[in-house]
Design an enzyme around this catalytic site. Sequence first.
Site: not given
Length: 556
Positions: A71, A73, A94, A105, A273, A301, A381, A409
């Site tokens: 998210k 990225t 954030r 994480k 969150a 999230f 991906f 990415w």
Amino acid sequence: MLSDIQIAQQSKKKKIKEIAQTIQLTEEDLELYGDDKAKIKLETIQQLKDKPNGKLVLVTSINPTPAGEGKSTISVGLADALSRVGESTILALREPSLGPTMGIKGGAAGGGYAQVIPMEDINLHFTGDLHALTSANNALSAFIDNHIYQGNECNINPTTVSWKRAVDLNDRALRQVVVGLGGRINGVPREDGFDITVASELMAILCLTTGLNDLKERLKRIVVAETYDKKPVTVADLQVEGALALLLKDAIKPNLVQTLEHTPALVHGGPFANIAHGCNSVLATSTAMKLADYTVTEAGFGADLGAEKFLDIKVPNLEKSPDVVVIVATIRALKMHGGVLKDQLEEENVEAIRKGFSNLEKHIENIQRYELPVVVAINEFSKDTPSEINGLAELLEQKNIPYANASVWANGSEGGVELAQKVIEISDQKRETFVPLYDDSSTLAEKVQRVVTDIYGGKEVSFTKKAAAQMKLFERRGWGHLPVCMAKTQYSLSDDPKKLGRPEDFSITVREFIPKLGAGFIVALTGDVLTMPGLPKKPAALNMDIKENGEITGLF
């Protein structure tokens, strides 16, 4: 293949003064933290208040899985792509917490060729915001214990002190502690505990405040304990709101940095969150909207947590709803929601995508419930197959849901142009007025019920005896008009992290309510959500090091 930190270290940064100039800010508007970081002065923010708002793009996702969604990225890549196609854009994210950074994480600065920099600083100490919050949080704890020790003028019952100490690390050993041991000179013994700093009410307050005066008013309202005759004790009773505001005077100023492609980014605030409301600061988002035609921001999230709280808690404070909402999904994550194990994700499985699509479909419905336009970002991906991507595209087309493939990415802004163009197209369309999930006049029980049934897709809500009694008490105290902030697992629409996909006919149990009057909401605790996480068996910190020349390694 280069790691995130290697990509960031090889990038060419512009001086932050140059970045500021692209959004019509001068050095006089900034407080510099070296050449590549700065805070925007509150006086400058105040001068911008009458400028019209640009468009707001909210990025959210499906329920996260170990397969990854990306998210942050996508948020970075989308902002860069909007800039690439000629739109004045600011990113509003954030700040990372040292807990996840040192844990499992990872940070929150994006990844690959869609990152905010300086990546090392942002993921570590940055401009000291989280340290200031930690100091203010623990100062309040010290003031409470000293007040009790020095005669207890407020008649505080020590067994009811609800304000916990904090540290910005995952440290399970601090969840429950006893303070004041060692004799009378060391204070009054009582049970206490630590929250991770980003779960502190002070973090939520920092992210919802609109300025220093508002900050002090919010600090006054914080409930820290009860008296022996069961009346709430607040920071105003202790008369320390001024001291706490003083410790936070710099932390409330938004931080200006840049992306790898030099898009301006305001990285500020970071409440979890699954515990708090999971959005960056109102000051950062509102400032960005005054300075650019497009502001890209994210909520933590999935849409069941971060986006719901953005829309029901942040929007009333921001006074602006999103013009378009981007929901991030990956083929890998959808396969996990469709029942595929993590070690089998590289095998093509179109049928699992069809099964896992139910999770994405529910999040789309959640955003449409607010009558907001949606676009799905398919975060690519390298192991995704054409059949899998086409299978997901067909499902979205059948539902008439706009979507775009994104490879930011690997390809930076170039990989986000399709998504950017889709966002521009949708945000230009006129739409109906934003429809909130509930209004202030609903009872706390009704608000929880609405979130559970409309957003989670649950059948019913049950309340423990403690929670039911608290609801009655809070309504009597005049707190019932506040929104609810659901503390729930991020991994499932239900309160059971093992129930992936789109579970049905489930019940949510609210075990306890916690008043956060300074933040302006009531937290409803469900499941086994913890406000102090623990470290995994092999934390990410094991891979981190610094060389003699100061080069940092292993930071993702």
